[in-house]
Motif scaffolding. Structure first.
Motif: not given
Length: 366
Positions: A134-140
């Motif tokens: 969840d923490e990196h769902r939208l991490t680029r």
């Protein structure tokens, strides 16, 4: 109802929300699906859905590397330090060859538990937690930072030693290599030299966190720690890039593997290199035979099939083709890591495992 229809229905009834597949025997084609693409709306799955194919991407990346070998821009047994000295410096760069990246005998560690801290105890599954998903769902992520995590981690073997250890770090480095020698990005190189060469209409790298076109939602259970399973169909796939980010369909996968084994994507000599195997420890901790982005599957006394499997958060794929190229199968599911863990942290058998095995037997052997 055909045996294949019965088998695919059994996978759904065993607990997978949705499953879809295509099986080819010569010119005969069967497509089937069972279950739902969305557990909230009840929208049904169909055999034409686009799907995140995970590490099946590695076969595409390996084929693109072999195309560059054929063009004289890469040498299979040259040290990676010749091409990417800033990413694998010093003695390791001199010792690790391109071939060792392709067949996972580089000794480089997996970067994933460093990029996803809640998975840090991996592969000790009982001590992991799915929070990082969840923490990196939208991490680029940038490939260079992920590669640095893998290169900087304690080695899992000596360069060229066997058994090798399966590691996504290897394929991110191959992506960087493709970018360096082609003057484009890895994704553009793979698209031009493999996807377009194969005439695949529904296969592409994502340009954002969404899957374009009709697709199923992807439900991740992380060994029962996410209950009910959570939808991760919207996810930035920069965490795997040329190692596992491709989106495709079961029909495109069957077409790709058919052309690959026919010597129409890479030359017959390059295909022979891809089929030279070494023992490798898989992500499941089992020793498998692994070539250059391909590995064989066989049942005792029966035919050999070549292909690759893949998982992402919530999605699984397997694509295989018989060694003679006649019979092909690609199957996709929208649930992952359904097995619960025992007190020692080992995944326990689940009816889904048996149902999928039965489907594979029916699809591969008729």
């Amino acid at each position: 109802m055909t045996a294949l229809e019965t088998a695919v229905e059994a996978v759904h009834h065993a607990g997978v929300p949705g499953v879809f597949a295509e099986v080819c025997d010569g010119d005969q084609v069967w497509r089937g699906a069972a279950g739902v693409a969305d557990v909230t709306t009840g929208r049904p799955v169909t055999a034409g859905l686009r799907h995140r194919i995970g590490s099946v991407t590695k076969t595409f990346t390996a084929a693109a590397v072999l195309r560059q070998v054929e063009a004289g821009r890469i040498e299979l047994d040259a040290p990676i330090g010749r091409y990417l000295p800033e990413l694998v410096p010093g003695g390791r760069g001199a010792a690790i060859t391109v071939r060792m990246l392709l067949d996972h005998t580089s000794g480089l560690a997996e970067y994933l538990p460093y990029a996803y801290p809640s998975l840090k105890p991996y592969p000790v599954l009982a001590d992991t937690r799915p929070d990082s998903l969840d923490e990196h769902r939208l991490t680029r992520f940038h490939a260079e930072e992920l590669i640095a995590m893998g290169v900087g981690a304690p080695a899992v073997g000596t360069p060229g030693g066997t058994p090798g250890v399966y590691s996504n770090t290897n394929y991110l480095l191959l992506g960087a290599l493709l970018g360096r020698v082609s003057g484009t990005t890895a994704e553009q190189c793979i698209t031009r030299d493999v996807i377009e060469r194969a005439g695949l209409r529904d296969t592409a790298f994502p340009t954002g966190p969404h899957v374009d076109g009709p697709h199923a939602r992807l439900y991740e259970a992380w060994f029962g720690m996410i209950d009910p399973p959570r939808d991760y169909s919207v996810f930035d796939m920069s965490w795997v890039g040329p190692a596992a980010a491709l989106i495709s369909t079961v029909s495109d996968l069957n077409r790709f593997f058919g052309l690959l084994l026919a010597g129409e994507i890479v030359s017959p000599a390059s295909l022979a290199e891809m089929q030279r195997t070494v023992p490798v420890v898989s992500q499941e901790g089992k020793i498998i035979d692994y070539g250059l982005g391909l590995h064989p599957t066989e049942a005792p006394g029966q035919d050999t099939f070549w292909g690759h499997g893949g998982t992402v958060w919530g999605g699984g794929t397997l694509a295989v083709i018989r060694a003679d190229g006649r019979r092909r199968m690609a199957v996709a599911v929208n649930l992952q890591r359904w097995n619960r863990l025992d007190s020692a942290g080992r995944p326990q058998p689940h009816p889904i495992d048996d149902a999928l095995a039965a489907f594979f037997r029916t699809a591969m052997y008729g």
